[in-house]
Motif scaffolding. Structure first.
Motif, PDB file in Angstrom:
ATOM      1  N   GLY A 130       3.098 -27.141 -14.768  1.00 47.03           N
ATOM      2  CA  GLY A 130       3.415 -26.594 -16.077  1.00 47.03           C
ATOM      3  C   GLY A 130       2.885 -25.194 -16.296  1.00 47.03           C
ATOM      4  N   THR A 131       2.894 -24.798 -17.552  1.00 48.77           N
ATOM      5  CA  THR A 131       2.600 -23.405 -17.880  1.00 48.77           C
ATOM      6  C   THR A 131       1.128 -23.009 -17.791  1.00 48.77           C
ATOM      7  OG1 THR A 131       2.597 -23.928 -20.244  1.00 48.77           O
ATOM      8  CG2 THR A 131       4.679 -23.134 -19.284  1.00 48.77           C
ATOM      9  N   PRO A 132       0.143 -23.872 -18.105  1.00 49.60           N
ATOM     10  CA  PRO A 132      -1.240 -23.394 -17.993  1.00 49.60           C
ATOM     11  C   PRO A 132      -1.619 -22.928 -16.589  1.00 49.60           C
ATOM     12  CG  PRO A 132      -1.170 -25.331 -19.392  1.00 49.60           C
ATOM     13  CD  PRO A 132       0.197 -25.188 -18.765  1.00 49.60           C
ATOM     14  N   PRO A 133      -1.313 -23.689 -15.518  1.00 46.78           N
ATOM     15  CA  PRO A 133      -1.679 -23.180 -14.187  1.00 46.78           C
ATOM     16  C   PRO A 133      -0.907 -21.915 -13.790  1.00 46.78           C
ATOM     17  CG  PRO A 133      -1.111 -25.523 -14.063  1.00 46.78           C
ATOM     18  CD  PRO A 133      -0.804 -25.053 -15.444  1.00 46.78           C
ATOM     19  N   LEU A 134       0.250 -21.702 -14.399  1.00 43.29           N
ATOM     20  CA  LEU A 134       1.038 -20.499 -14.098  1.00 43.29           C
ATOM     21  C   LEU A 134       0.592 -19.295 -14.931  1.00 43.29           C
ATOM     22  CD1 LEU A 134       4.637 -22.031 -13.938  1.00 43.29           C
ATOM     23  CD2 LEU A 134       3.225 -21.277 -12.004  1.00 43.29           C
ATOM     24  N   GLY A 135      -0.269 -19.523 -15.921  1.00 46.76           N
ATOM     25  CA  GLY A 135      -0.666 -18.439 -16.815  1.00 46.76           C
ATOM     26  C   GLY A 135       0.446 -18.053 -17.772  1.00 46.76           C
ATOM     27  N   LEU A 136       1.329 -19.011 -18.080  1.00 41.22           N
ATOM     28  CA  LEU A 136       2.457 -18.761 -18.977  1.00 41.22           C
ATOM     29  C   LEU A 136       2.367 -19.616 -20.240  1.00 41.22           C
ATOM     30  CD1 LEU A 136       5.418 -18.718 -16.403  1.00 41.22           C
ATOM     31  CD2 LEU A 136       4.320 -16.735 -17.485  1.00 41.22           C
ATOM     32  N   ASP A 137       1.186 -20.132 -20.537  1.00 49.28           N
ATOM     33  CA  ASP A 137       1.062 -21.036 -21.674  1.00 49.28           C
ATOM     34  C   ASP A 137       0.984 -20.282 -22.991  1.00 49.28           C
ATOM     35  OD1 ASP A 137      -1.474 -20.476 -20.258  1.00 49.28           O
ATOM     36  OD2 ASP A 137      -2.407 -21.501 -21.956  1.00 49.28           O
ATOM     37  N   LEU A 138       1.466 -20.957 -24.007  1.00 54.19           N
ATOM     38  CA  LEU A 138       1.419 -20.502 -25.386  1.00 54.19           C
ATOM     39  C   LEU A 138       0.493 -21.453 -26.144  1.00 54.19           C
ATOM     40  CD1 LEU A 138       5.238 -19.848 -25.878  1.00 54.19           C
ATOM     41  CD2 LEU A 138       3.442 -18.140 -25.566  1.00 54.19           C
ATOM     42  N   PRO A 139       0.134 -21.146 -27.394  1.00 51.11           N
ATOM     43  CA  PRO A 139      -0.779 -22.027 -28.128  1.00 51.11           C
ATOM     44  C   PRO A 139      -0.339 -23.495 -28.203  1.00 51.11           C
ATOM     45  CG  PRO A 139      -0.614 -19.937 -29.246  1.00 51.11           C
ATOM     46  CD  PRO A 139       0.405 -19.909 -28.130  1.00 51.11           C
ATOM     47  N   ALA A 140       0.939 -23.778 -28.184  1.00 54.21           N
ATOM     48  CA  ALA A 140       1.420 -25.165 -28.284  1.00 54.21           C
ATOM     49  C   ALA A 140       1.714 -25.792 -26.916  1.00 54.21           C
ATOM     50  CB  ALA A 140       2.670 -25.214 -29.154  1.00 54.21           C
ATOM     51  N   LEU A 142      11.999 -19.792 -25.963  1.00 53.84           N
ATOM     52  CA  LEU A 142      12.586 -20.481 -24.821  1.00 53.84           C
ATOM     53  C   LEU A 142      11.538 -21.296 -24.071  1.00 53.84           C
ATOM     54  CD1 LEU A 142      14.982 -17.835 -23.193  1.00 53.84           C
ATOM     55  CD2 LEU A 142      15.575 -19.779 -24.637  1.00 53.84           C
ATOM     56  N   LYS A 143      11.954 -22.424 -23.533  1.00 55.62           N
ATOM     57  CA  LYS A 143      11.107 -23.192 -22.623  1.00 55.62           C
ATOM     58  C   LYS A 143      11.022 -22.417 -21.310  1.00 55.62           C
ATOM     59  CE  LYS A 143      11.312 -27.745 -24.497  1.00 55.62           C
ATOM     60  NZ  LYS A 143       9.886 -27.956 -24.603  1.00 55.62           N
ATOM     61  N   THR A 144      10.144 -22.848 -20.434  1.00 56.10           N
ATOM     62  CA  THR A 144       9.836 -22.084 -19.223  1.00 56.10           C
ATOM     63  C   THR A 144      11.041 -21.880 -18.310  1.00 56.10           C
ATOM     64  OG1 THR A 144       7.614 -23.005 -19.344  1.00 56.10           O
ATOM     65  CG2 THR A 144       8.221 -21.898 -17.292  1.00 56.10           C
ATOM     66  N   GLY A 158       5.304  -7.696 -13.859  1.00 58.99           N
ATOM     67  CA  GLY A 158       6.570  -7.396 -14.526  1.00 58.99           C
ATOM     68  C   GLY A 158       7.360  -8.658 -14.842  1.00 58.99           C
ATOM     69  N   LEU A 159       7.426  -9.555 -13.887  1.00 61.16           N
ATOM     70  CA  LEU A 159       8.134 -10.818 -14.115  1.00 61.16           C
ATOM     71  C   LEU A 159       7.376 -11.665 -15.136  1.00 61.16           C
ATOM     72  CD1 LEU A 159      10.383 -12.828 -13.537  1.00 61.16           C
ATOM     73  CD2 LEU A 159       9.034 -13.656 -11.586  1.00 61.16           C
ATOM     74  N   MET A 166       7.219 -14.184 -20.362  1.00 63.35           N
ATOM     75  CA  MET A 166       6.438 -14.439 -21.578  1.00 63.35           C
ATOM     76  C   MET A 166       7.148 -13.929 -22.828  1.00 63.35           C
ATOM     77  SD  MET A 166       3.860 -16.340 -21.094  1.00 63.35           S
ATOM     78  CE  MET A 166       2.972 -16.143 -22.644  1.00 63.35           C
ATOM     79  N   ARG A 167       7.855 -12.816 -22.726  1.00 61.63           N
ATOM     80  CA  ARG A 167       8.628 -12.336 -23.883  1.00 61.63           C
ATOM     81  C   ARG A 167       9.650 -13.388 -24.296  1.00 61.63           C
ATOM     82  NH1 ARG A 167       8.119  -7.427 -21.418  1.00 61.63           N
ATOM     83  NH2 ARG A 167      10.108  -7.546 -20.321  1.00 61.63           N
TER      84      ARG A 167
END
Length: 174
Positions: free
Chosen positions: A28-38, A134-136, A121-122, A127-128
């Motif tokens: 998921g997103t936390p190990p990828l460094g793409l997590d949001l607060p939720a 959008l979901k991941t 860059g990616l 993240m934008r």
């Protein structure tokens, strides 16, 4: 107050130890460094015995806030549980297939590879899109210009050689 780091939460909780016989993998997103607060913590397991997996989850997590567990009616009938640990929503997914063959793990591995090749860059572009709602997988697909179902389209990159991915990334990120 900020949430504790997801790895500290997993270590303190003992979840991965409780699931050890089911080969748990954090994705998921936390190990990828793409997590949001939720964002949640995803744990993907191989559960060839759905009843034993569900029993283990019940014994470990039924007292946690938000605990829910269900079994899909199709696609191998995976068992999915959700609950909260120390401010983090957690989703545990148990499928009879080996973790490496499960779509959720394959998406995670492809996304990790893409981020490794595409760099900051990616990451910023994805993240934008995530901050826009959008979901991941749809965020990656939008950034990369992938057509069709974003979950299926992302899986097509699994066999693509790194030089081809780098060329695709350069064309999309410049």
């Amino acid at each position: 107050m900020p949430r504790p780091h997801y790895l500290a939460v997993l270590d303190r909780s003992g979840l991965l130890t409780a699931l050890a016989r089911f080969d748990p993998h954090v994705a998921g997103t936390p190990p990828l460094g793409l997590d949001l607060p939720a964002s949640d913590i995803d744990v993907i397991c191989q559960a060839t015995d759905a009843e034993a997996f569900a029993r283990t989850l019940w014994d470990f997590a039924s007292a946690f806030d938000g605990f829910a567990i269900h079994q899909w009616k199709s696609d191998g009938r995976p068992v999915v549980a959700s609950f909260h640990l120390d401010g983090w929503p957690v989703e545990v997914f148990g499928d009879p297939r080996p973790v490496a063959r499960q779509p959720g793990w394959r998406h995670f591995e492809i996304e990790r590879r893409l981020l490794g090749l595409g760099g900051d860059g990616l990451r910023a572009a994805v993240m934008r899109r995530r901050r826009d709602g959008l979901k991941t997988e749809p965020a990656f697909a939008r950034v990369l210009g992938l057509e069709g179902d974003p979950y299926t389209a992302l899986l097509t990159l699994d066999e693509m050689p790194d030089p081809d991915i780098v060329r695709m990334l350069k064309s999309r990120l410049t």
